[in-house]
Structures are given as structure tokens and as C-alpha cells.
Motif scaffolding. Structure first.
Motif, PDB file in Angstrom:
ATOM      1  N   VAL A 113     -32.198 120.366  80.544  1.00 19.09           N
ATOM      2  CA  VAL A 113     -33.077 119.902  81.484  1.00 19.09           C
ATOM      3  C   VAL A 113     -33.666 121.075  82.117  1.00 19.09           C
ATOM      4  O   VAL A 113     -33.181 122.309  82.521  1.00 19.09           O
ATOM      5  CB  VAL A 113     -32.830 119.030  82.938  1.00 19.09           C
ATOM      6  N   ALA A 114     -35.147 121.430  81.941  1.00 17.08           N
ATOM      7  CA  ALA A 114     -35.835 122.501  82.540  1.00 17.08           C
ATOM      8  C   ALA A 114     -37.211 121.937  83.339  1.00 17.08           C
ATOM      9  O   ALA A 114     -37.681 120.826  83.254  1.00 17.08           O
ATOM     10  CB  ALA A 114     -36.290 123.394  81.312  1.00 17.08           C
ATOM     11  N   ALA A 206     -37.267 108.928  84.846  1.00 15.12           N
ATOM     12  CA  ALA A 206     -36.406 108.258  85.976  1.00 15.12           C
ATOM     13  C   ALA A 206     -36.637 108.999  87.194  1.00 15.12           C
ATOM     14  O   ALA A 206     -36.929 109.966  87.217  1.00 15.12           O
ATOM     15  CB  ALA A 206     -34.757 108.407  85.329  1.00 15.12           C
ATOM     16  N   ARG A 207     -36.523 107.877  88.256  1.00 21.69           N
ATOM     17  CA  ARG A 207     -36.842 108.515  89.546  1.00 21.69           C
ATOM     18  C   ARG A 207     -35.757 107.830  90.618  1.00 21.69           C
ATOM     19  O   ARG A 207     -35.527 106.770  90.677  1.00 21.69           O
ATOM     20  CB  ARG A 207     -37.941 107.968  90.130  1.00 21.69           C
ATOM     21  N   VAL A 267     -30.997 110.494  80.908  1.00 21.41           N
ATOM     22  CA  VAL A 267     -32.096 110.811  81.566  1.00 21.41           C
ATOM     23  C   VAL A 267     -31.948 110.285  83.085  1.00 21.41           C
ATOM     24  O   VAL A 267     -32.093 111.105  84.155  1.00 21.41           O
ATOM     25  CB  VAL A 267     -33.594 110.524  81.041  1.00 21.41           C
ATOM     26  N   PRO A 268     -31.720 109.269  83.362  1.00 19.08           N
ATOM     27  CA  PRO A 268     -31.525 108.756  84.680  1.00 19.08           C
ATOM     28  C   PRO A 268     -30.240 109.377  85.244  1.00 19.08           C
ATOM     29  O   PRO A 268     -30.116 109.476  86.528  1.00 19.08           O
ATOM     30  CB  PRO A 268     -31.145 107.067  84.638  1.00 19.08           C
ATOM     31  N   TRP A 269     -29.079 109.651  84.464  1.00 20.93           N
ATOM     32  CA  TRP A 269     -27.751 110.253  85.042  1.00 20.93           C
ATOM     33  C   TRP A 269     -28.308 111.506  85.675  1.00 20.93           C
ATOM     34  O   TRP A 269     -27.980 111.929  86.670  1.00 20.93           O
ATOM     35  CB  TRP A 269     -27.012 110.153  84.200  1.00 20.93           C
ATOM     36  N   ALA A 270     -29.150 112.516  84.807  1.00 21.03           N
ATOM     37  CA  ALA A 270     -29.486 113.525  85.282  1.00 21.03           C
ATOM     38  C   ALA A 270     -30.307 113.366  86.366  1.00 21.03           C
ATOM     39  O   ALA A 270     -30.447 114.271  87.374  1.00 21.03           O
ATOM     40  CB  ALA A 270     -30.232 114.474  84.182  1.00 21.03           C
ATOM     41  N   TRP A 280     -38.190 112.321  79.434  1.00 15.81           N
ATOM     42  CA  TRP A 280     -38.001 112.917  78.080  1.00 15.81           C
ATOM     43  C   TRP A 280     -38.915 112.078  77.302  1.00 15.81           C
ATOM     44  O   TRP A 280     -38.985 110.613  77.320  1.00 15.81           O
ATOM     45  CB  TRP A 280     -36.451 112.664  77.779  1.00 15.81           C
ATOM     46  N   THR A 281     -39.710 112.492  76.400  1.00 15.84           N
ATOM     47  CA  THR A 281     -40.397 111.913  75.338  1.00 15.84           C
ATOM     48  C   THR A 281     -40.085 112.478  73.958  1.00 15.84           C
ATOM     49  O   THR A 281     -40.084 113.569  73.729  1.00 15.84           O
ATOM     50  CB  THR A 281     -42.032 112.062  75.571  1.00 15.84           C
ATOM     51  N   GLU A 282     -39.859 111.432  72.932  1.00 11.13           N
ATOM     52  CA  GLU A 282     -39.404 111.842  71.774  1.00 11.13           C
ATOM     53  C   GLU A 282     -40.591 112.468  70.997  1.00 11.13           C
ATOM     54  O   GLU A 282     -41.917 111.943  70.969  1.00 11.13           O
ATOM     55  CB  GLU A 282     -38.874 110.375  71.025  1.00 11.13           C
TER      56      GLU A 282
END
Length: 795
Positions: A113-114, A206-207, A267-270, A280-282
Motif C-alpha cells: 500500500v502506497a 474501502a472506507r 483492501v478493506p482490512w488494510a 485497488w484496480t486490476e
């Protein structure tokens, strides 16, 4: 129904917004969110010896790096196996981040994550993973025979094995019937691996609200309610504290029904850990190597038949390539094995499949979901029988059709929903008659002879199918009429371009007697509707359409009861026209639905003109009102669910005329015709659009699209430079005709249509090429070089 909206070719209401750049897709969200990226395995099979992140720690803007060892207990477990089955004896799923071993190229190993995606990718490039390479298993036949295992505890790489058999009328099994049949054939068929390839890849945003301990997740998914439940379970959150919204979704075609993807929980966990929005987008290569594929099967066929082409016994053995994991169970091979008989009355049928693990991307449903393989098998069999006996291909099919007076027809099998495979309705002889007329079947021999005199090779092909649609267990609908006279419809399943905003609005407008422009529709938002199954398996119209209709009927009944009190009339004497409730034959004795909405709520403060108008029905005072009736809720709204007793079965037949170049072996589709039966049509224009899109994908599967792995498990064509898809120039103009045999299983009499266009296309094109060339076509897709090779082998 009180209007003609149901069944009318209404223009799609969502298109102006989507075509003018006002769509709201996943990557349009969270412009200031932190960005996630993943280190993915470059190897198909390897042990992870060490992960060194030290070089990445100096990247400016780096926020966090996570490996499997950083995950909490709930996340450190394998992801759920969504659909267990007794035959799936060795189901296996992946970890969110690889633990100790990777089993296909593209498996996620490290999450970074950056501040933005560029910096996250820079950090990923500096992380060093020490792998000990293991021999990969590639190819379903190799895997079935290899001593090398994808999972050490899965003997023979066989994840599942299932046999279903339906005996003949005299109790004999298929093998016995075939041995004693006047004619027998045995052959092999191959269908290669392909993939969904939606225009928009997967994505998650995620928020986390720390003050409220609530989480909102946006996901480009086909099943927002199920993602919600998965996220809540994996992150240990109460379900009411999790919201999941599917924004506009740029295509799904099955790949986005899988859930939860690793990224949907990571992503929600982060976001929770960091207290920041994370997204994140693929990218396209990620989609090729880390989402899901489908289609790959090897089929071995034995068939016994009489001199008229009547199938007496059929035995099919299937090897199904399931890739490295089975997160969605064995739905695909179950559908192949049970939908294979199609519209035919088979004397005795035996089908056996083995679902095999390989060191390749996992396999989950792709539009058609096992049916294109089934139809390819059955229709190639019909063509082989016709060729063997020297009969017209349509005559052989007609000799085997289930007749209209035989419905409901029990095929004696258990379908994907665990219920008996019983066809509810159809008219297959009439479909064939319509198709032959549409394509000009009987006149084609003359056209073929004329083309031959000109030095051209043309051929005609046909394919028939039956499609199980509207699988349960349920969908729901909520309908509310507000004091401005607007109708608000919501349902839990998601939309990826099917036209739900239009077709669901048509149902509501017709049921309630209101103008279409007064109806709005929301899908895929758990804030509006919390319980749903999802959009897949041609089920949206059948399931949510009927649920919305039932909810509308509740609202209508309540509206007529309230209006009857206001008008001092009998509810049975009332009608609703253009949003106004009136006494039949007396338009002057009327009350607008907007006013009825106010009357439905005893709290009548004069907020607006309708509230003022409503006081005339309450003795002149906004506080002089009747109490809420016992058992009734305030407001003019209703909720209902539809749960079918079993699936409905749509059907159809396709035909094509192709030309094959004598020198280059180029294959060109000259004409393509479709007759389709999905019961009562909600919107013929939308159904035709679904068919056209399906045919385009089917053409891709027949002539262009294939995933090519080398012996090391490397995907050799993981980009649009090498993975071929048809352009508009390769997709023929589709000529369509509709047959409507209503389903008796649901209130609207409808059957699904979403996958119909793609299902028989490979079989149809193979049939046409074989007719043009006189060479057996037993695998798909087929390219000009493939056809050239077949010509050389035949000569």
C-alpha cells in the motif's frame, strides 16, 4: 397488468448516462485513496523460501507491506469454498496471500500500500521472493495421468468425480443399450480454455469509519450482498456495520460472480488498519493471470442409434480442467453434464466427469457456464449420426425432439441447484421450423452448388440448446411510492449492462399503472436491499423481476385500500391509470397516488402540496387522521421475495452460413440466425441485445479466443496483443425471431435470456465448417491455421 409497457421494446434508460461519460465505475471513486498493488508469483508451482522487503522500505510514499504472516487468524485461513458438493471430495481454495507455496502464475504473494499506484508498483518491483521451483502440471490429460501433484493431499489431482445415469424404459443402462444398438459411433471432442475479459477488470475501494466502527466497500462485483457477508465474516465485523455497493460495472460475464477475491478482503482490512481509504484496480495482465478462466474440457463420446437417427443410448466421459483451486465448486462440469441432452429425448444416458487440478488459473463460470461445452458435444453427436446415416441434420434432430405435449419433461438428472432437471415448457419442433425458414435451410443445397461452380466453399450449420435459467434460492424486491408520486424500486442483485434499470421499471410501471418515467431502479446496493444472491445464470429477470412484481402487487393492494377509504368506494371498483387511482368508468372520482402515499402515513405535516391536498380526506385537519391499521406499516411501500420451486428452461436454435477460403482457409460468417424462447418477453429489444452480445462472444470462442499455456505453466498470450477477440467486422449481423412459450413456474411467465446467444455458437460454426469442407471438426476454437492443418491431414 394495466398498461402495455410489459413486452414493449422500450429504449434502454441507462444508456444516455453511460454513453455520455456520466457512468460511475470503480476507478472513478476514491481519487485521494491510498493505492494497493500486489507481488504475484512468476512461477506456476514453487515453494516460497523467503520474502525480503528491505529494499522496498526506502520508497518514498510507501505506507505498508503485508505478507501471509501479517494476516490475522480469520484472514490467514484459506478463502471459502462457496458451493460444496458431495462429489467434490477434495475441494481446495487459495489463501488471500500465498502461504508457503504458489500453484499458478499470478497468485498474490505480497500486498503493498502506497500513496499512489505508481509508488506501490515501484515498491513491488524491489521486493525479492526466493522460490524453490517445483514441476508444474499443465493440461488436463497430463494432470490426470501424472504422478506430480498440484496439492500434495489430492490423489491423482482429482478434485471431484461424479456419475449420473438415466436408464432406458426397459431398465437397461447406457452401455448395454449402446452395445446392442443397430449403429454405434465413438469419438473425442476438445474445447479449449478461454476467459470472460470484461472491459473493466476487477476492483475494490474501502472506507473505514473508526468513530462508527463501520465499513463501506465498493466492488466491481456481480454479487454485492454476498461480498458483504464474506467481508463481515473474514474481518470479524457485525453484518449491519458493513455496506457493499456495486457501482456501474463495466462487464462481468461470470468472472465477477466469484467472491470473495483476495483483494475484496485484503483492501478493506488494510483500510481498517491504516484508517485511510484504500483502493485497488486490476490491470489487464493481472486479469489474465490472477482472476479466472473457463471452458477447457476433453470429452469422450459413445452413442448408439437406430436407422432413423433416434438416439438409443449415449455415454459421455468428461475431463474438466479446474485450474489450481475450486472456490466456486464444480458448478461448471455439473452444468455441462446435465445440460448435455438438450432438447432431446435420449433413450438412456450416462455421464461421468472428473474435475482435475492443474497449475493454471482457477476455473469459475463464464457466460454460458458449461453449456457451450455441453451443446458442442450433443450437437456434434447429432451431426455425426446424420453423416453416418446420410440423413439431413435437421431430420435427425426432429426425430429426437421432446414434443410440446410432453412438458413438464423430467430428464431424470439432478441440476446445479440440487433439484430435479425438469423442463417446464417449450416447443422445439416449432423452433426448428422457424429457424429453417429464417436461414433458408431447404434452399441451401442449391446455393451451395452455385457457390461451388464459382470456386467458393460455403456451408451451413445448426445448433440447438436448452438452458436452465432462474436458479434459486431467491431474490427480493422493494417498492416505495413517495409523496411526489415517484416509484422507487430496489433489488439486491447487481447490474453489468443487462438493462435492469429499464426492464425492472417496465415491470413496476405495468403492475402499478404509472408512467415509466416516474419509476427509478437501484441494484447492487446493500444500503437499499440487504439480501440477494447475485446476477449470473440468466436469473435476474426471472428472480428479481418476479420479486418486484410481487412487491408491486402488495403496494397496489394497499394503495387501492387507502384510496377506497378516501373515495368512499369499493377497492374492487378502483383502477390506477397514469398514477391516478380512480373509480372505473368515473375519472372524476379520483385521487393521485402521490396523495395516497401521504394518506398511508398518519403523520401528515403539510410539508408539500400533496400533504395539503391529503387533508381533504381527513376532516380538514392534518392531525385528524385514522390510526395505522393493526399489522400495517406506515408508508406506501412493500417488500417481497420470489423463490422458485425449480429452474425454468429457456431454449433456442441457431444456424449459420460460413465461407472458407480454398487457399488461405480463412473462415467468414456470411449469415447468422437465431430463434429464441425465453417465455414472455419483458422487452424484446433488450433480449435481442443480449442475444447479439452473446453471439459476439460465441464467435470469439469458436474462431479466436484461447488461453495458451506452455509446459512450464506460463500463459503465453496474456495481453490483447496476443489473445484474439472478434472485432465488429468479424461479428455477423444477427437475424432473430422469438417464440414465446410462457413458463408456468412464475407469475410473469418468463425465462432467462442472458446467456442464450453464446451457448450454441461453437457447435453451429463447427457444423457449418464441416459442411463446407467435408472434414470432421472435433475441437474449438478453430483458426485458419488449424483448418489448413486439417486439410493437409485429410489429404
Amino acid at each position: 397488468m394495466t398498461t402495455k409497457l410489459f413486452g414493449e421494446p422500450v429504449q434502454r434508460r441507462e444508456d444516455p448516462r453511460l454513453l455520455t461519460g456520466r457512468g460511475r465505475y470503480l476507478d472513478d471513486l476514491g481519487p485521494d485513496a491510498l493505492a494497493a498493488a500486489f507481488v504475484r508469483s512468476p512461477h506456476a508451482h514453487a515453494l516460497i523460501r523467503d520474502i525480503d522487503v528491505s529494499a522496498a522500505l526506502d520508497v518514498d510514499g510507501l505506507v505498508a507491506i503485508y505478507t501471509w504472516e501479517d494476516l490475522p487468524d480469520r484472514l490467514a485461513e484459506p478463502l471459502p469454498l462457496l458451493i460444496p458438493h458431495p462429489a467434490l471430495t477434495h475441494g481446495r481454495t487459495a489463501y488471500p496471500l500465498a502461504r508457503e507455496r504458489v500453484r499458478h502464475v499470478g497468485e498474490p504473494v505480497v500486498m503493498v500500500v502506497a500513496r499512489d499506484r505508481y509508488l506501490a508498483e515501484d515498491a513491488c518491483a524491489l521486493i525479492r521472493v526466493d522460490y524453490e521451483l517445483l514441476k508444474p502440471v499443465v493440461g488436463v490429460e497430463e494432470a490426470a495421468q501424472s504422478a506430480q501433484l498440484v496439492h500434495d493431499d489430492v490423489p491423482g489431482n482429482v478434485g471431484a468425480h461424479l456419475v449420473q445415469e438415466v436408464a432406458s424404459a426397459d431398465g437397461r443402462g447406457a452401455r448395454e443399450v449402446i452395445e446392442s444398438a443397430p449403429h454405434t459411433l465413438a469419438f473425442r471432442l476438445d474445447v479449449e480454455r478461454s476467459a470472460s475479459m470484461p472491459l473493466e477488470g476487477r476492483g475494490v475501494h474501502a472506507r473505514w469509519d473508526a468513530d462508527d466502527s463501520s465499513l463501506r466497500v465498493y466492488s466491481s462485483t456481480q454479487t454485492s450482498t454476498s461480498v458483504r457477508m464474506a467481508v463481515a465474516a473474514k474481518l470479524g465485523l457485525p453484518l449491519p456495520k458493513v455496506e457493499v455497493v456495486a457501482p456501474d460495472v463495466g462487464g462481468g460475464f461470470g468472472v465477477k460472480i466469484m467472491h470473495p477475491w483476495p483483494e475484496e478482503v485484503l483492501v478493506p482490512w488494510a483500510a481498517m488498519l491504516l484508517g485511510r481509504e484504500v483502493k485497488w484496480t486490476e490491470d489487464r495482465r493481472e486479469h489474465f493471470v490472477s482472476s479466472a478462466h473457463e471452458r477447457a474440457q476433453v470429452q469422450f463420446v459413445r452413442v448408439g442409434f437406430d436407422g432413423g437417427g433416434r438416439v438409443l443410448g449415449l455415454e459421455v466421459t468428461i475431463l474438466h480442467d479446474h485450474g489450481a483451486y475450486t472456490p466456486y465448486g464444480i458448478i461448471v462440469p455439473i452444468i455441462t453434464s446435465t445440460q448435455l441432452p438438450g432438447p432431446y429425448r435420449i433413450g438412456s444416458y450416462r455421464v461421468e466427469f472428473s474435475s482435475i487440478y492443474t497449475n493454471t488459473v482457477q476455473v469459475t463460470p463464464y457466460r454460458g457456464a458449461g453449456r457451450p461445452q455441453a451443446v458442442f458435444c450433443m450437437e456434434r453427436t447429432m451431426d455425426r449420426i446424420a453423416a453416418h446415416l446420410g440423413l439431413d441434420r435437421t431430420a435427425v434432430r426432429a426425430a429426437n425432439f421432446i414434443q410440446p405435449d410432453e412438458f413438464p419433461y423430467d430428464q431424470g438428472l439432478i441440476f446445479q441447484d440440487g433439484r430435479p432437471l425438469i423442463y417446464d415448457s417449450g416447443d422445439y419442433p416449432e423452433s426448428l421450423r422457424m429457424l429453417k425458414e429464417l436461414i433458408g435451410w431447404d434452399a441451401f443445397p442449391e446455393a451451395k452448388a452455385e457457390a461451388a461452380r464459382e470456386g467458393r466453399r460455403i456451408g451451413i450449420g445448426i445448433g440447438c440448446y436448452v438452458e436452465g435459467t432462474g436458479v434459486g434460492p431467491y431474490e427480493g424486491g422493494h417498492v416505495q411510492i413517495t409523496s411526489d408520486g415517484r416509484v422507487h424500486v430496489s433489488t439486491g442483485l447487481t447490474s453489468q449492462g443487462q438493462g435492469h434499470e429499464t426492464s425492472f421499471a417496465q415491470i413496476a410501471a405495468a403492475e402499478l399503472g404509472v408512467p415509466l418515467e416516474r419509476v427509478s431502479v437501484v441494484t447492487g446496493d446493500t444500503r437499499r436491499f440487504g439480501y440477494a444472491v447475485g446476477t449470473f445464470a440468466s436469473r435476474a429477470a426471472v428472480m428479481s423481476g418476479n420479486a418486484i412484481a410481487l412487491a408491486c402487487r402488495k403496494v397496489r393492494e394497499k394503495a387501492l385500500r387507502i384510496a377506497a377509504d378516501a373515495l368512499e368506494a369499493d377497492p374492487r371498483d378502483l383502477e390506477i391509470t397514469d398514477g391516478v387511482v380512480h373509480v372505473a368508468g368515473s375519472p372524476h372520482a379520483s385521487v393521485p397516488l402521490a396523495t395516497v402515499a401521504v394518506l398511508s402515513n398518519p403523520l401528515r405535516y403539510a410539508f408539500d402540496e400533496e400533504a395539503v391536498r391529503a387533508t381533504q380526506f381527513a376532516g380538514g385537519s392534518s392531525f385528524d387522521r385514522p390510526p395505522v391499521e393493526e399489522g400495517q406499516e406506515p408508508g406506501l411501500e412493500g417488500r417481497d421475495y420470489y423463490s422458485p420451486i425449480r429452474s425454468t428452461f429457456a431454449s433456442g436454435m441457431h444456424a449459420a452460413i460460413v465461407e472458407t477460403d480454398p487457399l488461405t482457409a480463412e473462415i467468414r460468417i456470411l449469415r447468422y440466425a437465431v430463434v429464441h424462447d425465453c417465455g414472455n418477453l419483458i422487452n424484446p429489444m433488450i433480449v435481442e441485445g443480449q442475444i447479439h452480445g452473446g453471439v459476439a462472444q460465441g464467435v470469439g470462442g469458436a474462431l479466436y479466443e484461447r488461453m495458451v499455456y506452455d509446459s512450464h505453466g506460463q500463459l503465453l498470450n496474456a495481453s490483447f496483443m496476443d489473445f484474439l477477440m472478434p472485432y465488429a467486422t468479424e461479428v455477423p449481423r444477427v437475424e432473430t425471431a422469438h417464440l414465446q412459450t410462457p413458463s408456468p413456474l412464475n407469475p410473469l411467465g418468463i425465462k432467462g435470456a442472458g446467456e442464450a446467444g453464446v451457448i450454441p455458437v461453437s457447435a453451429v460454426i463447427a457444423s457449418a465448417i464441416e459442411d463446407a469442407e467435408g472434414i470432421p471438426i472435433d475441437r474449438m476454437p478453430i483458426s485458419p491455421s488449424d483448418l489448413f492443418g486439417l486439410r493437409r491431414a485429410a489429404s
